[in-house]
Design a protein around this motif. Sequence first.
Motif, PDB file in Angstrom:
ATOM      1  N   GLU A   1       1.238  26.445 116.314  1.00  0.00           N
ATOM      2  CA  GLU A   1       2.544  27.003 115.978  1.00  0.00           C
ATOM      3  C   GLU A   1       2.730  27.094 114.465  1.00  0.00           C
ATOM      4  OE1 GLU A   1       5.444  24.723 118.061  1.00  0.00           O
ATOM      5  OE2 GLU A   1       4.711  25.337 120.038  1.00  0.00           O
ATOM      6  N   TYR A   2       2.155  26.140 113.736  1.00  0.00           N
ATOM      7  CA  TYR A   2       2.187  26.248 112.266  1.00  0.00           C
ATOM      8  C   TYR A   2       1.453  27.497 111.800  1.00  0.00           C
ATOM      9  CZ  TYR A   2       0.179  25.744 107.628  1.00  0.00           C
ATOM     10  OH  TYR A   2      -0.269  25.989 106.352  1.00  0.00           O
ATOM     11  N   LEU A   3       0.282  27.770 112.376  1.00  0.00           N
ATOM     12  CA  LEU A   3      -0.472  28.958 111.979  1.00  0.00           C
ATOM     13  C   LEU A   3       0.348  30.227 112.200  1.00  0.00           C
ATOM     14  CD1 LEU A   3      -4.049  28.102 113.319  1.00  0.00           C
ATOM     15  CD2 LEU A   3      -3.379  28.368 110.930  1.00  0.00           C
ATOM     16  N   ALA A   4       1.078  30.253 113.290  1.00  0.00           N
ATOM     17  CA  ALA A   4       1.914  31.426 113.551  1.00  0.00           C
ATOM     18  C   ALA A   4       2.980  31.569 112.461  1.00  0.00           C
ATOM     19  CB  ALA A   4       2.562  31.305 114.925  1.00  0.00           C
ATOM     20  N   ARG A   5       3.690  30.498 112.153  1.00  0.00           N
ATOM     21  CA  ARG A   5       4.748  30.569 111.132  1.00  0.00           C
ATOM     22  C   ARG A   5       4.172  30.894 109.763  1.00  0.00           C
ATOM     23  NH1 ARG A   5       6.003  25.642 113.540  1.00  0.00           N
ATOM     24  NH2 ARG A   5       5.417  24.554 111.593  1.00  0.00           N
ATOM     25  N   ASN A   6       3.046  30.265 109.428  1.00  0.00           N
ATOM     26  CA  ASN A   6       2.469  30.418 108.084  1.00  0.00           C
ATOM     27  C   ASN A   6       1.960  31.826 107.831  1.00  0.00           C
ATOM     28  OD1 ASN A   6       1.738  28.703 105.655  1.00  0.00           O
ATOM     29  ND2 ASN A   6      -0.272  29.604 106.096  1.00  0.00           N
ATOM     30  N   ASN A   7       1.692  32.573 108.898  1.00  0.00           N
ATOM     31  CA  ASN A   7       1.116  33.911 108.730  1.00  0.00           C
ATOM     32  C   ASN A   7       2.047  35.019 109.192  1.00  0.00           C
ATOM     33  OD1 ASN A   7      -1.937  33.615 107.892  1.00  0.00           O
ATOM     34  ND2 ASN A   7      -1.482  31.950 109.313  1.00  0.00           N
ATOM     35  N   GLY A   8       3.330  34.668 109.418  1.00  0.00           N
ATOM     36  CA  GLY A   8       4.301  35.683 109.794  1.00  0.00           C
ATOM     37  C   GLY A   8       4.034  36.297 111.148  1.00  0.00           C
ATOM     38  N   VAL A   9       3.463  35.526 112.052  1.00  0.00           N
ATOM     39  CA  VAL A   9       3.133  36.010 113.394  1.00  0.00           C
ATOM     40  C   VAL A   9       4.164  35.463 114.378  1.00  0.00           C
ATOM     41  CG1 VAL A   9       1.375  36.029 115.205  1.00  0.00           C
ATOM     42  CG2 VAL A   9       0.690  36.139 112.811  1.00  0.00           C
ATOM     43  N   ASP A  10       4.499  36.253 115.395  1.00  0.00           N
ATOM     44  CA  ASP A  10       5.554  35.867 116.339  1.00  0.00           C
ATOM     45  C   ASP A  10       5.042  34.935 117.428  1.00  0.00           C
ATOM     46  OD1 ASP A  10       7.417  37.399 114.994  1.00  0.00           O
ATOM     47  OD2 ASP A  10       6.985  39.190 116.192  1.00  0.00           O
TER      48      ASP A  10
ATOM     49  N   ARG B   1       3.190  31.360 119.411  1.00  0.00           N
ATOM     50  CA  ARG B   1       1.899  30.791 119.816  1.00  0.00           C
ATOM     51  C   ARG B   1       0.988  31.823 120.476  1.00  0.00           C
ATOM     52  NH1 ARG B   1       0.043  28.912 124.654  1.00  0.00           N
ATOM     53  NH2 ARG B   1      -1.537  27.237 124.605  1.00  0.00           N
ATOM     54  N   GLU B   2       1.497  32.551 121.452  1.00  0.00           N
ATOM     55  CA  GLU B   2       0.637  33.466 122.202  1.00  0.00           C
ATOM     56  C   GLU B   2       0.081  34.559 121.306  1.00  0.00           C
ATOM     57  OE1 GLU B   2      -0.351  32.838 125.189  1.00  0.00           O
ATOM     58  OE2 GLU B   2       0.897  31.028 125.209  1.00  0.00           O
TER      59      GLU B   2
ATOM     60  N   VAL C   1      -0.383  34.502 118.005  1.00  0.00           N
ATOM     61  CA  VAL C   1      -1.350  34.022 117.023  1.00  0.00           C
ATOM     62  C   VAL C   1      -2.683  33.708 117.681  1.00  0.00           C
ATOM     63  CG1 VAL C   1      -0.914  31.519 117.063  1.00  0.00           C
ATOM     64  CG2 VAL C   1      -1.527  32.628 114.916  1.00  0.00           C
ATOM     65  N   LEU C   2      -2.663  33.200 118.906  1.00  0.00           N
ATOM     66  CA  LEU C   2      -3.927  32.939 119.609  1.00  0.00           C
ATOM     67  C   LEU C   2      -4.644  34.244 119.928  1.00  0.00           C
ATOM     68  CD1 LEU C   2      -2.884  30.047 122.038  1.00  0.00           C
ATOM     69  CD2 LEU C   2      -4.221  29.872 119.933  1.00  0.00           C
ATOM     70  N   ASP C   3      -3.867  35.279 120.254  1.00  0.00           N
ATOM     71  CA  ASP C   3      -4.474  36.584 120.510  1.00  0.00           C
ATOM     72  C   ASP C   3      -5.121  37.137 119.241  1.00  0.00           C
ATOM     73  OD1 ASP C   3      -4.867  39.003 122.218  1.00  0.00           O
ATOM     74  OD2 ASP C   3      -3.564  39.903 120.702  1.00  0.00           O
ATOM     75  N   VAL C   4      -4.444  36.969 118.109  1.00  0.00           N
ATOM     76  CA  VAL C   4      -5.000  37.425 116.832  1.00  0.00           C
ATOM     77  C   VAL C   4      -6.322  36.733 116.533  1.00  0.00           C
ATOM     78  CG1 VAL C   4      -4.645  37.363 114.327  1.00  0.00           C
ATOM     79  CG2 VAL C   4      -2.790  38.096 115.829  1.00  0.00           C
ATOM     80  N   LEU C   5      -6.408  35.449 116.857  1.00  0.00           N
ATOM     81  CA  LEU C   5      -7.586  34.650 116.500  1.00  0.00           C
ATOM     82  C   LEU C   5      -8.841  35.061 117.262  1.00  0.00           C
ATOM     83  CD1 LEU C   5      -5.823  31.192 116.215  1.00  0.00           C
ATOM     84  CD2 LEU C   5      -7.087  32.320 114.390  1.00  0.00           C
ATOM     85  N   VAL C   6      -8.698  35.680 118.427  1.00  0.00           N
ATOM     86  CA  VAL C   6      -9.889  36.070 119.200  1.00  0.00           C
ATOM     87  C   VAL C   6     -10.039  37.588 119.295  1.00  0.00           C
ATOM     88  CG1 VAL C   6      -9.901  33.946 120.555  1.00  0.00           C
ATOM     89  CG2 VAL C   6      -8.606  35.910 121.388  1.00  0.00           C
ATOM     90  N   LYS C   7      -9.147  38.322 118.636  1.00  0.00           N
ATOM     91  CA  LYS C   7      -9.179  39.785 118.757  1.00  0.00           C
ATOM     92  C   LYS C   7     -10.345  40.388 117.983  1.00  0.00           C
ATOM     93  CE  LYS C   7      -5.196  41.755 118.509  1.00  0.00           C
ATOM     94  NZ  LYS C   7      -3.925  42.307 117.973  1.00  0.00           N
ATOM     95  N   SER C   8     -10.662  39.800 116.830  1.00  0.00           N
ATOM     96  CA  SER C   8     -11.698  40.370 115.960  1.00  0.00           C
ATOM     97  C   SER C   8     -12.993  39.581 116.089  1.00  0.00           C
ATOM     98  CB  SER C   8     -11.224  40.324 114.503  1.00  0.00           C
ATOM     99  OG  SER C   8     -12.270  40.642 113.605  1.00  0.00           O
ATOM    100  N   ASN C   9     -14.112  40.241 115.857  1.00  0.00           N
ATOM    101  CA  ASN C   9     -15.363  39.518 115.625  1.00  0.00           C
ATOM    102  C   ASN C   9     -15.276  38.818 114.269  1.00  0.00           C
ATOM    103  OD1 ASN C   9     -16.427  40.385 118.023  1.00  0.00           O
ATOM    104  ND2 ASN C   9     -17.781  41.925 117.121  1.00  0.00           N
TER     105      ASN C   9
ATOM    106  N   GLY D   1      -9.846  18.325 107.711  1.00  0.00           N
ATOM    107  CA  GLY D   1      -8.496  18.704 107.337  1.00  0.00           C
ATOM    108  C   GLY D   1      -8.108  20.111 107.718  1.00  0.00           C
ATOM    109  N   TYR D   2      -9.006  20.849 108.413  1.00  0.00           N
ATOM    110  CA  TYR D   2      -8.674  22.215 108.801  1.00  0.00           C
ATOM    111  C   TYR D   2      -7.625  22.199 109.921  1.00  0.00           C
ATOM    112  CZ  TYR D   2     -12.447  24.454 106.121  1.00  0.00           C
ATOM    113  OH  TYR D   2     -13.244  24.933 105.111  1.00  0.00           O
ATOM    114  N   GLN D   3      -6.796  23.254 109.972  1.00  0.00           N
ATOM    115  CA  GLN D   3      -5.798  23.389 111.033  1.00  0.00           C
ATOM    116  C   GLN D   3      -6.492  23.890 112.304  1.00  0.00           C
ATOM    117  OE1 GLN D   3      -2.808  22.303 110.494  1.00  0.00           O
ATOM    118  NE2 GLN D   3      -2.945  22.081 108.265  1.00  0.00           N
ATOM    119  N   LEU D   4      -6.372  23.114 113.380  1.00  0.00           N
ATOM    120  CA  LEU D   4      -7.165  23.350 114.588  1.00  0.00           C
ATOM    121  C   LEU D   4      -6.449  24.290 115.555  1.00  0.00           C
ATOM    122  CD1 LEU D   4      -8.320  19.665 115.172  1.00  0.00           C
ATOM    123  CD2 LEU D   4      -9.446  21.452 113.825  1.00  0.00           C
ATOM    124  N   PHE D   5      -7.232  25.209 116.135  1.00  0.00           N
ATOM    125  CA  PHE D   5      -6.622  26.137 117.091  1.00  0.00           C
ATOM    126  C   PHE D   5      -7.416  26.279 118.384  1.00  0.00           C
ATOM    127  CE2 PHE D   5      -9.303  28.863 114.374  1.00  0.00           C
ATOM    128  CZ  PHE D   5     -10.003  29.619 115.314  1.00  0.00           C
ATOM    129  N   GLY D   6      -8.557  25.603 118.521  1.00  0.00           N
ATOM    130  CA  GLY D   6      -9.330  25.713 119.751  1.00  0.00           C
ATOM    131  C   GLY D   6     -10.602  24.919 119.671  1.00  0.00           C
TER     132      GLY D   6
END
Length: 1305
Positions: A1012-1021, A1023-1024, A1026-1034, A1092-1097
């Motif tokens: 949820e922090y990653l979503a806020r920090n990157n102006g993304v609406d 949890r869902e 931001v997770l989609d963004v993270l796997v959308k690109s190679n 110290g990296y922000q974990l998403f998966g």
Amino acid sequence: MDHTSTQKLLIANRGEIALRILKTAKRLGIPTVAIYTHPDASAPHVLQADEAVPLYQSPPPTTSTVDNAHGYLDVEAILNICIEHAVTLVHPGYGFLSENAEFAGALLESGVTWVGPRPDVMRSMGLKHLARRVAREAGVPVVPGGEEGLVENVDEAVRAASGIGYPVVLKATAGGGGMGMVVCYGEEDVRSKLSATRDRAVSLFRNGGMYVERYIVSARHIEVQVFGDGKGRVIHMGERECSVQRRHQKVIEEAPSPFMAEHPDIRDKMCKAAVDLCTLIKYNSAGTVEFVVDDTTGEFFFLEMNTRIQVEHTVTESICPGLDIVQLMLYEALANQHPSSSSSLYYINLLSPSLSHTHHHFTTHPNTAWSIQARIYAENPSANFTPTPGVLQHVSFPSSSSFSSPSSTTPLEQEHDKWLRIDTWISSGTLVTPHYDPLLAKIIVLAPTRDDAVRRMVRVLGECRIWGTPNNVQWVRAVCAEGGVFKDGRALTGFVGGFEFTPRAMDVLNGGIETTVQDYPGRELGMGVPRSGPMDTLAFRIANLVVGNTQEGTEGLEITLARAVEFRAVFHVDAVVCVTGADARVTVGGEEVGMWGRVVIPRGSVFVIGGRRPSGGEQAEEEGMRTYLAVRGGFPEVPTYLGSKSTSMGLGGYQGRSLRAGDQLALSPSCTPSPSNLSHPLTLPPHLTPSYPSSHHWIIHVLSGPHSSVEYITPPGLTAFLSTHWKVTSSSNRMGIRLQGPKVDWARDSGGQGGSHPSNVLDGGYAEGSVNLNGDTPVVLGPEGPDMGGYVCVCVVASADMWKLGQLCTDDTIQFECVSFDGARELSSDVSNHLEAIKRFVSDESQLPPAQAKTISPAVDNPPLLSPLLKLLPPLKPTQLRAEFRQAGDKAILVEYASLKDPLSIPTRARIHAFETSLRSLSVPGIRSLSPCIRSTLIRFDPSVVSQARLLEILVHVESALEEEKEGEEEVFEGRKITFPVVLDDPWTREAVERYMGTVRDEAVYLPSNVEYLARNNGVDGREEVLDVLVKSNWLVFGVGFYLGCPFLVPIDPRCRLIAQKMNPSRTYTPRGALGIAGPVAAIYPTDSPGGYQLFGRTLPPWQTWGRGEDFSAGRPWLLRPFDQLSFEVVSEAEYSKLEAQFDAGQYKFKIEPARFSVAEYNAFVATIQPEVDEFRRRQAEGAAREEAKERELLSRWEVRKRVKREADLASSSLELSGTERTDGTDESASHVASSMNASVWKLVRRPGYTVKTPEDVLVVLEAMKTEINVVAGEENVGRTVKGYAQGVREGAVVHPGQTLVYLV
């Protein structure tokens, strides 16, 4: 008709017997189901079965490992698995539930067929005192005693023993496998041992029934293999002798028996007795009737019947052509599954030939045949066969084809030379846990004669390589090869007790503060693999020269010193050693010996390094930090890992860790002294030993680093940096020496895209000995430091002075003194000449060089920190890149590219890739490794092979040629696309964050959810999205390194490039395979580690320590390389758990496809989406600004709370300690005894106040691998008094190696 297609076999076991059953089932076409506990999740039987079902809920709780280890005894759980998975057959193997009649009955009631004898038969034979009655009824002689049944108390036991006559055996009626029995030689033994033996029986068998029988002193253990159909037809398959035993458990078995070979009449009687007994009870399936034979009279007596398959069934199969006992058991079970069906008749017909042999026995080999089996255990024969759990770091077995064919030409020899069979479940990297029996393998040989079989066994054992924890390979080989007792076939059951075995090894009695195996120069692979090796390379190499090791880099021990903490070891054989390094008191057998000389240690002597050498009655000042121990010949059974034996944070060395009490290091045959060594001692003269300054102030020579320029630090700041006396802090270690001093005078306000602090840079490779600035704190990178990162490197320690880092103590001061490249080479030459002088002196003392000033570092030039810029290649066009060639010490050059637009650009990284490709094509001698990052690459080189000037000339030529050929956009790279399974926002990384909140920091902008922090920090609406963004690109692999092949990733699509700040402070734990983001870069954690990296998966790690699987190898345990493309495929948690088990076992294969990356196509793609990219970056910048502001406020609030709590804790601690007796070992006069292994506490033997009378006084009894381990006081504690047990030490508690158990004063 396929009679097996409707069957499904569950194997209720593990290890080699599970694999043995699997092999037959697969050959018969029967589908299989494996069960497993958490410690066995990646075991071979799990991966080879058609189905595998855990005996725990998935994902397993993190604290369940110990409790879950008993899963193979969980009747209810196994029964439920059978029902849920439509199992029709259960084979129990041996041990565990194999003789549990209630389990067998429960299966039958549920409609599942038991592959074994009927429950009523198991009950009649299961309790030994009842089995004796049945044997008498069948006319089978039994051991005298036990006629009165079970003894209820000690008085009854004494009366029974007196009536039988001593010696006697106290036996658990439900016992088996040699456990639950003890020999008593008199009434005192009976009275002292009955209670403990009964308690042990209850623990192991849940039945405390005991009886007494005669102990036959001159006894042989001989057994008969039988098989019955349950209708009265019983055959035997000959006898096996199992007289070589330890703790009443078999180690060597053979068929036929050497005793029976000389007494065929007794054999016939015994085999008939076994058949008569089994005929009486209408025995079905396979079983073994065990007898004890009096070697002097030839009398034989029934001991017990094992109603299961035996560990040693293999030797019977070896001498009986075509025999497969597991197959017969399956046929018999299937024949009785539906007695009146056609299927049953089918299996009865298959069984009939085997059960119709004349004379009631199975036909043995038509030629004379002899088979011997050796059980290989993880145990230490020289420590009373104590189990030795741990990692098997190297495993290799020979095959029969490994040996030249013997001269014999009998049909047995010509039968494809199949005379060697090895049943095992282990391989390199197998973790042997303390939860199960320590059996590793069974080695079975077949030969025409017994003499041939013994010789073959000796040869095979000599070729076995099972290195890691101690095992009994050399002990078994000694039994077979030495003396005449076993070789002549005269071994009795008491043979092992009188067999003298001396391992060629040293045992660690106390590992001190930190003692590790190291070699020189360590690993030089790059890819984030630490170099390791000794910190003080000079003292280490000198020690090897003195003992006569031809390779001065031969592995030895690095011992970190501390007051009152000793390294202690005992040598089982005579050995030549040398101790060098920091001044320490060294004793052999209590007598002090000198350092920097050749020392002969007599066998059996206790060798001690520790404390400080006293001077004038006072405790000497500490000079130096580390001491080195070289042993002639090194430690040959410490395996090489990635080209080195050095220990490195979980890798290499001995178990990948510091040495502990109970460890054993095998020595070389060359370790023993020559006659001249005994008569002529050797000690280096003082002027040949290096100086450690008594003032504790060190001069360390450095060269300019890649960032020693005015763009990073002001000119006065650089001058001040060199003139400062930096203080060594207590947080220094092998990763780096942390220094304390004045703030740095920075020439800039921030690190730009690298970070907010001026010490941050975007990226860069680190040379060995880099002096990095972490904020305003200088850190000198040691042998375990990272090979790349994001901090300014102001200078680099000259390679000739790196040894000094190993001797820096807390509060020592150092001053950096700059030298030129030529000056650094002079220093290196001086060190080489010094070592050559020692080598000549050791070989011939008349070659002693003249005394000279006691210094290794001669006077050299002393310039200021020079500009690191060796060469600048400006761009030919505005669109091109500027290439800078920067000095990074005397062994590296940093090539850095500067982009006028975006430092984090894929075209910039593409240019680095092209540069490295061209450079590699030249195969330049002396280049050791390349470390590419986002906008730079570090070229490490050997200056003794290629000079800096020559290498620079080559690098400039390569870059100039690229500049002329293309402008970057035309570049196309052939690579790979690799698909990784991923669980997004997974429970494992969430648990790591929860642990962080509970132990480190509970309030931060990135808590409680990193996602949820990653979503806020990157102006993304949310949890869902931001997770989609993270796997959308190679994702593109920009670099591989830092630590253990860790990849640094950037999404190819710029609309998916999220940014994040690092956690502050960092986590202490991150699960391997975790995916995280810091700054603009993502990474996959290769192993469990801080971070110290922000974990998403979580995905599979890109590192396979043992190189298992098609995508890895032993020499290349990392998967990824720069410019690989990664895609993520979302999977469920359950799917991931299965894939992880496959990965660990080397069974997982990544989906890898060819891929190409075109810079021109990429630039064209970005141009089409540029408005979207701009909008994404705008929202990202706004979000990041908001989150950074919040974090500043939260961090400040947390720091205040932390300071208040620390002050309160200190005050509370002072109140609690006042007036309270300490029993925690803080008393300086207190001694402590530690655990030597992972185990559970079985019994606390001594109460506080007990005074130790002998070294053998037992203080604590541990339990591991079904074995009791006595923890004794030791000679040094005789006369001391038990003060108390350490915190957390109680009966039933789990303890670990090195953990304090009891304190004495």
